[in-house]
Design an enzyme around this catalytic site. Sequence first.
Site, PDB file in Angstrom:
ATOM      1  N   ASP A  23       0.865  -1.172   0.000  1.00  0.00           N
ATOM      2  CA  ASP A  23       0.000   0.000   0.000  1.00  0.00           C
ATOM      3  C   ASP A  23       0.906   1.227   0.000  1.00  0.00           C
ATOM      4  O   ASP A  23       2.063   1.156   0.421  1.00  0.00           O
ATOM      5  CB  ASP A  23      -0.892  -0.041   1.247  1.00  0.00           C
ATOM      6  CG  ASP A  23      -1.982   1.001   1.223  1.00  0.00           C
ATOM      7  OD1 ASP A  23      -2.013   1.805   0.268  1.00  0.00           O
ATOM      8  OD2 ASP A  23      -2.801   1.015   2.145  1.00  0.00           O
ATOM      9  N   ASP A  65      -2.424   8.315  -2.869  1.00  0.00           N
ATOM     10  CA  ASP A  65      -3.736   8.922  -3.037  1.00  0.00           C
ATOM     11  C   ASP A  65      -4.187   9.552  -1.729  1.00  0.00           C
ATOM     12  O   ASP A  65      -3.601   9.302  -0.676  1.00  0.00           O
ATOM     13  CB  ASP A  65      -4.763   7.870  -3.480  1.00  0.00           C
ATOM     14  CG  ASP A  65      -5.013   6.825  -2.400  1.00  0.00           C
ATOM     15  OD1 ASP A  65      -4.040   6.414  -1.729  1.00  0.00           O
ATOM     16  OD2 ASP A  65      -6.169   6.414  -2.211  1.00  0.00           O
ATOM     17  N   HIS A 114      -6.127 -20.118  12.161  1.00  0.00           N
ATOM     18  CA  HIS A 114      -7.439 -20.607  11.720  1.00  0.00           C
ATOM     19  C   HIS A 114      -8.185 -19.553  10.910  1.00  0.00           C
ATOM     20  O   HIS A 114      -8.755 -19.861   9.855  1.00  0.00           O
ATOM     21  CB  HIS A 114      -8.289 -21.021  12.918  1.00  0.00           C
ATOM     22  CG  HIS A 114      -9.737 -21.225  12.551  1.00  0.00           C
ATOM     23  ND1 HIS A 114     -10.194 -22.379  11.945  1.00  0.00           N
ATOM     24  CD2 HIS A 114     -10.808 -20.390  12.649  1.00  0.00           C
ATOM     25  CE1 HIS A 114     -11.498 -22.247  11.693  1.00  0.00           C
ATOM     26  NE2 HIS A 114     -11.883 -21.057  12.121  1.00  0.00           N
ATOM     27  N   CYS A 154      -7.885 -26.921  13.695  1.00  0.00           N
ATOM     28  CA  CYS A 154      -9.146 -27.649  13.893  1.00  0.00           C
ATOM     29  C   CYS A 154      -8.929 -29.156  13.963  1.00  0.00           C
ATOM     30  O   CYS A 154      -9.722 -29.869  14.582  1.00  0.00           O
ATOM     31  CB  CYS A 154     -10.127 -27.303  12.770  1.00  0.00           C
ATOM     32  SG  CYS A 154     -10.762 -25.609  12.892  1.00  0.00           S
ATOM     33  N   CYS A 204     -13.804 -27.539   9.058  1.00  0.00           N
ATOM     34  CA  CYS A 204     -12.532 -26.927   8.652  1.00  0.00           C
ATOM     35  C   CYS A 204     -11.410 -27.955   8.697  1.00  0.00           C
ATOM     36  O   CYS A 204     -11.309 -28.739   9.651  1.00  0.00           O
ATOM     37  CB  CYS A 204     -12.208 -25.740   9.565  1.00  0.00           C
ATOM     38  SG  CYS A 204     -10.654 -24.907   9.173  1.00  0.00           S
ATOM     39  N   CYS A 231      -8.116 -27.107   8.652  1.00  0.00           N
ATOM     40  CA  CYS A 231      -6.835 -26.516   9.047  1.00  0.00           C
ATOM     41  C   CYS A 231      -6.207 -27.303  10.193  1.00  0.00           C
ATOM     42  O   CYS A 231      -6.877 -28.072  10.898  1.00  0.00           O
ATOM     43  CB  CYS A 231      -7.011 -25.043   9.424  1.00  0.00           C
ATOM     44  SG  CYS A 231      -7.595 -24.716  11.104  1.00  0.00           S
ATOM     45  N   ASP A 238      -7.950  -7.292   0.626  1.00  0.00           N
ATOM     46  CA  ASP A 238      -7.048  -7.398   1.776  1.00  0.00           C
ATOM     47  C   ASP A 238      -7.744  -6.823   2.998  1.00  0.00           C
ATOM     48  O   ASP A 238      -8.630  -5.972   2.870  1.00  0.00           O
ATOM     49  CB  ASP A 238      -5.750  -6.633   1.538  1.00  0.00           C
ATOM     50  CG  ASP A 238      -5.913  -5.138   1.849  1.00  0.00           C
ATOM     51  OD1 ASP A 238      -5.519  -4.713   2.947  1.00  0.00           O
ATOM     52  OD2 ASP A 238      -6.480  -4.410   1.007  1.00  0.00           O
TER      53      ASP A 238
END
Length: 378
Positions: free
Chosen positions: A95, A149, A338, A312, A307, A309, A269
């Site tokens: 950014d 900006d 997670h 989990c 889930c 992951c 994002d």
Amino acid sequence: MTSSIQFKILSTSSNTNARRGRLITPHGTIDTPVFMPVGTQATVKTLSPFELREMGAGIILSNTYHLHLRPGEDLVDEAGGLHQFMRWPGAVLTDSGGFQVFSLAKLRKITDEGVTFRSHIDGSPRFFSPETVMEIENKLGADIIMAFDECPPYPATREYIETSLKRTLAWAKRCKASHQRSDQQALFGIVQGGMYADLRREAALSLVDLDFPGYAIGGLSVGEPKPMMNEVLADVVCHLPVDKPRYLMGVGSPDDLFEGVERGVDMFDCVLPTRIARNGTVMTSRGKVVLKNAQYSRDFGPLDENCDCQVCKVYTRAYLRHLLKAGEVLGIRLTSYHNVYFLLDMMKKIRKSIEEDRFLAFKREFYESYGFASNDSE
């Protein structure tokens, strides 16, 4: 000049503007639509690059303002750029720092030349102009960099937005003129214009005339009602090129991601997944869970039974609650893991639903399970 990135649309939704694409960067290929975890200070809070790669992240975001203040772009450049400095093998987007600078309302002064401000760290005077920001971002070495900006507040008068937009468009031209590494870094223009549809259109068309390799949509999700955000977004996207990536800045809640994809956005994002994780809140297929609540003290089930992951698969809600209540760092590491995984996996499923031309059906299924009210009309 040839762009350092390539963008290809692989499939589209027959009843929405959702599209499935592929973004090729100097540091890897990213499937879109994509959620980019935020690593403001060259780190996604509490998570290692190895963990991010393990969960499927291909691109992360860092912030020019913060890295300029600490450790400084010269040091990062000396280290070989952000990728080498943080040992991240994937793509990076920086950014411009505009949002952070303009949030320092009491510490900055805006002119057409640039912004004078004081560091929030030590109070030292600083100056950002389009030229200095390009120099900083060139040294940081990200694959995708953002034009400097002005991000106006909400609400704001039309007079203020008109003046701000004129300045942002002038700065966009100056950024493009001073960008020194266009063969290695893709510079995106940022569409501003507040909540005024005609000003947003003016901004989009003016930036398209400058022929940037990609376009970001800024100044949304800054306090306006969500229906207003979605209306502005739908109108803006119509004026951006079909064959270039579109990036909605600062958006990361599941419903905002679905609504953005539905309107044709490719990149997102937000700090949301790691921020709420540090407060003990996790996203699950059944909605948000606030782990610090007493009801989970003896809950020996996983965070989310749907889930896959690593958290989990291994840990219980009761154990994670204990870690958070005890102030153990592992607690926020695991909840952060997670939450980031959850959004990356959700985007993967969104991409598949577009490929199969069932995006709206998947959206309805997700909303029903999560507890959102769906507003589509397939």
